[in-house]
Design an enzyme around this catalytic site. Structure first.
Site, PDB file in Angstrom:
ATOM      1  N   TYR A  64       5.865 -17.794 -11.905  1.00  0.00           N
ATOM      2  CA  TYR A  64       5.755 -16.610 -11.298  1.00  0.00           C
ATOM      3  C   TYR A  64       5.893 -15.656 -12.711  1.00  0.00           C
ATOM      4  CZ  TYR A  64       7.273 -17.491  -6.891  1.00  0.00           C
ATOM      5  OH  TYR A  64       7.580 -19.109  -5.526  1.00  0.00           O
ATOM      6  N   HIS A 119       4.534 -26.858  -7.249  1.00  0.00           N
ATOM      7  CA  HIS A 119       4.235 -25.481  -5.717  1.00  0.00           C
ATOM      8  C   HIS A 119       3.205 -25.733  -4.778  1.00  0.00           C
ATOM      9  CE1 HIS A 119       4.812 -20.931  -7.004  1.00  0.00           C
ATOM     10  NE2 HIS A 119       4.963 -21.125  -5.419  1.00  0.00           N
TER      11      HIS A 119
END
Length: 299
Positions: A64, A119
Site C-alpha cells: 500500500y 499478502h
C-alpha cells in the site's frame, strides 16, 4: 453522525491472541504509488480519526506504501501501543521476509506488529515457494517481531501446501468476503480453515451494497436496515461479524466511520444471517484478483 462509545468485540486466534472483529483498512482508498514520496497528511489524519473514534485494529501492508503514514498516525494519536492491534503484510519483498519485516517495522516506528500476513499466494510457482515463505514467517514470530502470523487470499491448495511443512498453523486467512463471494467453489478454503482453527478475515465487506448493486440482497438489506434503524452498510458489516469474521472496512469520512460503529449495537438473528447468505449465492461478484480466476469460479 452517531455519537457512540462502543467497544469492538474480539475473536481469539488459534495462538490465543485476541483480534478486534472490526478493523480499519489503510489500503484501497489510501494506496500510494512508490514514486509518490513524502508523507500524505490526508492519510495520517484519516487514520488518526479512525483511532479517535475507537477503531483500534489497523490493517496495513507494505504494497500500500502507507506504512509511514500508519506509523505516524499511531505516534501522533498518543494511544498506548498495547491498546492497538496493528496488521501489516508482505509481498513486495516476499523473497526476503526477514528484511521485509524489519523495513515495515522501521516505517511503522514499532517494535512489533500484532499480525503479519503473506499478502497473496500468486507469487509462488511451486508448493516449495509457499513453504519457504511460511518458514520465514515462522521465524518472524519466533523472534517476537509479530505476535501472530497468517496469510491472505489463500485458496485450499495454497493452505494445504503450506501446512505440509508448517510447524505453526496460520492464525488467519484474510480474503475478499461478502454475500456475493462466499468461497463455495471447489478450491474454497473455508471448510479446511474451520477444521484447522484458522480464522477468517474479510475485506470488501460492503461490496453487495456498493459496487455489486443491484443484486438479490438489495431487498433484505433494505428491510433489515429499516428494522434496526441503521444503514445497509452496517447490516453488511454485521453479517460478517455475526459469523466471527474479522471484518475490514475503510472510509475517509469521519461521519461514515462513526456510523459504521452502530454495527456494534445490534446483532442479526441466525435466520437473518442465513437469509442474506442464501440470497447472496444467487449472484457471483469478485472485486479483486479477477485475472487469477475463471469468471464463474466462486472459490
Amino acid at each position: 453522525m452517531a455519537d457512540l462509545n462502543v467497544k469492538i468485540p474480539s475473536l481469539k486466534l488459534n495462538d490465543g491472541t485476541p483480534i478486534p472483529l472490526l478493523g480499519y483498512g489503510t489500503g484501497t482508498a489510501w494506496f500510494k504509488s512508490p514514486d509518490d514520496g513524502g508523507i500524505d497528511r490526508k492519510t495520517v489524519d484519516a487514520i488518526k480519526t479512525a483511532i479517535k473514534l475507537g477503531y483500534n485494529h489497523l490493517d496495513g501492508a507494505e504494497v500500500y506504501n502507507t506504512e509511514p503514514e500508519l506509523g505516524l498516525a499511531i505516534k501522533e494519536s498518543k494511544v498506548p501501543r498495547e491498546k492497538l492491534f496493528v496488521t501489516t503484510k508482505v509481498i513486495t519483498n516476499i523473497k526476503d521476509i526477514p528484511k521485509a519485516i524489519d523495513q515495515s517495522l522501521k516505517k511503522l516506528q514499532l517494535e512489533y506488529v500484532d499480525l503479519y500476513l503473506i499478502h497473496q499466494p500468486f507469487f509462488a510457482t511451486s508448493d516449495s515457494d509457499l513453504q519457504t515463505a511460511w518458514a520465514a514467517m515462522e521465524k518472524v514470530k519466533a523472534e517476537g517481531k509479530a505476535k501472530s502470523i497468517g496469510v491472505s487470499n489463500y485458496l485450499l491448495p495454497h493452505l494445504t501446501a503450506t501446512m505440509k511443512t508448517a510447524t505453526v498453523t496460520p492464525s488467519i486467512n484474510q480474503i475478499e468476503y461478502h454475500p456475493y463471494l462466499q468461497h463455495v467453489g471447489p478450491n474454497g478454503p473455508l471448510s479446511y480453515m474451520k477444521e484447522h482453527g484458522i480464522a477468517t478475515a474479510g475485506y470488501a465487506p460492503l461490496t453487495a451494497v456498493t459496487k455489486a448493486k443491484p443484486g438479490p440482497c438489495d431487498d433484505i438489506y433494505a428491510e433489515l436496515a429499516k428494522k434496526y434503524y441503521v444503514s445497509e452498510g452496517e447490516i453488511a458489516l454485521r453479517w460478517g461479524i455475526d459469523q466471527d469474521i474479522v471484518t475490514i472496512t475503510t472510509s475517509g469520512k469521519e461521519e461514515r466511520l462513526s456510523d459504521y460503529l452502530r454495527a456494534m449495537t445490534f446483532k442479526l438473528t441466525p435466520k437473518e444471517i442465513s437469509e442474506i447468505s442464501q440470497e447472496g449465492k444467487k449472484k457471483h461478484f469478485r472485486g479483486f484478483w479477477q485475472g487469477k480466476f475463471d469468471p464463474n469460479d466462486r472459490s
